[in-house]
Enzyme design. Sequence first.
Site, mmCIF file in Angstrom:
data_model
loop_
_atom_site.group_PDB
_atom_site.id
_atom_site.type_symbol
_atom_site.label_atom_id
_atom_site.label_comp_id
_atom_site.label_asym_id
_atom_site.label_seq_id
_atom_site.Cartn_x
_atom_site.Cartn_y
_atom_site.Cartn_z
ATOM 1 N N HIS A 17 0.483 -8.474 0.002
ATOM 2 C CA HIS A 17 0.880 -7.518 1.032
ATOM 3 C C HIS A 17 -0.156 -7.367 2.147
ATOM 4 O O HIS A 17 0.145 -7.495 3.320
ATOM 5 C CB HIS A 17 1.182 -6.152 0.419
ATOM 6 C CG HIS A 17 1.551 -5.137 1.454
ATOM 7 N ND1 HIS A 17 2.769 -5.164 2.089
ATOM 8 C CD2 HIS A 17 0.862 -4.130 2.026
ATOM 9 C CE1 HIS A 17 2.805 -4.194 2.979
ATOM 10 N NE2 HIS A 17 1.670 -3.553 2.971
ATOM 11 N N ASN A 60 0.820 -1.215 0.000
ATOM 12 C CA ASN A 60 0.000 0.000 0.000
ATOM 13 C C ASN A 60 0.854 1.266 0.000
ATOM 14 O O ASN A 60 0.362 2.340 -0.315
ATOM 15 C CB ASN A 60 -0.964 0.007 1.197
ATOM 16 C CG ASN A 60 -0.244 0.009 2.515
ATOM 17 O OD1 ASN A 60 0.713 -0.731 2.713
ATOM 18 N ND2 ASN A 60 -0.663 0.851 3.442
ATOM 19 N N HIS A 61 2.141 1.133 0.335
ATOM 20 C CA HIS A 61 3.013 2.309 0.290
ATOM 21 C C HIS A 61 3.669 2.507 -1.076
ATOM 22 O O HIS A 61 4.388 3.490 -1.254
ATOM 23 C CB HIS A 61 4.076 2.250 1.388
ATOM 24 C CG HIS A 61 3.543 2.717 2.714
ATOM 25 N ND1 HIS A 61 3.586 4.040 3.103
ATOM 26 C CD2 HIS A 61 2.928 2.053 3.699
ATOM 27 C CE1 HIS A 61 3.025 4.164 4.296
ATOM 28 N NE2 HIS A 61 2.618 2.967 4.693
#
Lengths: 70, 429
Positions: free
Chosen positions: B282, B233-234
Amino acid sequence: MCTANALLKASLKCPLIAGNRAFAHVKLENFGSAIADADEAIRLDADYLKVRSISHVEGFQIPLYRCLVA
Amino acid sequence: MSPNYVQQVMYAAHSFLQAYYRKGSAYLALGKFSDAKDAFFRVAKARPQDRDARSKLAQCNKIIKQQKFKSALDSGNRFTATAPSTSWRSVDLPSEYSGPKWDDDEPCDAQFMKAVMQHFKSQKMLPRRYVMRLLMECKALLRGESTLVDAALPQQSDEEDAAERYFNICGDTHGQYYDLLHIFELNGLPSVENPYLFNGDFVDRGSFGVENVLVLLGWKLALPNAMHLNRGNHETINMNKMYGFDGEVRHKLDEACMGLFTQVFQSLPLVHVVDDKVMVVHGGLPSTDEADLASIKRIDRFKEPPEGSLFADLLWTDPQPFQGRGPSKRGQGKSFGPDITHRFLERNGLQLLVRSHEVRDDGYLVEHDGKCVTVFSAPNYCDSMGNKGGIVRLDRNCQPTYVQFTEVAHPPVRPMQYSDNLMSLIGLM
């Protein structure tokens, strides 16, 4: 455990506690939970203010709640 | 009328506005600026003397205006498939550069990557020519991969008492480059005999994100079949802006490089399935029962994850100890319970789910009756969490074993050094 859960559940009926937990959730970056707790605090405070702030207080001829949400 | 009564009403009014203020902060951090604006507007209107609320309201208005202007310029953030206007060839190597050499007709190999790792370790940056070339070649390579990659276990040695070879899965590394070096020291460098999968969140928070992600991407180029990368998500534009990678790239390189990083991130696969048995993603499982491996394969991943989509779920969701699905603490997607994990694995013929995304005290945590493993590889996360880092190693039967490690020293640049001033506005740094 059950008592602790029950206590927690009951304490969240207090807007101050729900609001403070919202603050803690912001710091923990649990933003979804923060919004949920803040909404709960808003709902509880609004219920209280709707009943309590109508009229009789000197200086509050206009209901306070209506001022806040205007 | 008792003064007590007046006081109680005033307390309630204060608490009411305070809750709006906190709600506004949470929306701000989630990047939901118009919701944040509504909340701060309420506070600023009822308490015109509250400068903090007024300044946050002004900040929201400013960002909303910028966004409108930007979306008028380019509709959506999907990048075009055409090559960037400047090629790395037109960027000259500075004459004083004395670091590792990468000749134009040489591929990026293990030898070069070892030299680069040393170079970064002594706090030197690669020249823009090399960075741009690495990113462009990586983008081309990653775009050729599927959204769901089938990864193979390493071949075991024929010799009798040879050591077991493992498939290594690491979780979030978050710009903790010196801890990444430590992982390679402990567990060996990537090679065909010792393949790695890094499960997203290579950048942000830690202040060595550029070094961290360039080393991972370089190894990907050098050993495409022994280095695997998932998107986290980053690896998205919004998170990079808030949590520091964008600022870091602008500080260490330039804006054009940030554009290239974004294109590489938008090319990363979302899911790996190891040996048809272990799914690695993730965040976690989809928020609906209909989604399966086939629908994941069909995701158009060359863009930013749309809010509320299956794409976003894979990067954002968390497991929960209760059955079924529950509200997400992060405000993105839904949390999934043990029954959801069991059902998903069974339907798709899988044995195990490995995911990252959440810090764990021991570096890893086994949940959902052993079916869901969280692995997190940034020890003492943000220099403050005191957690261990973890690595999941899959043996020849895809059974997991775990490695734990503690943090190592890094140069005195604090985490979140380059993060957006929004974060300090909310009080998160």
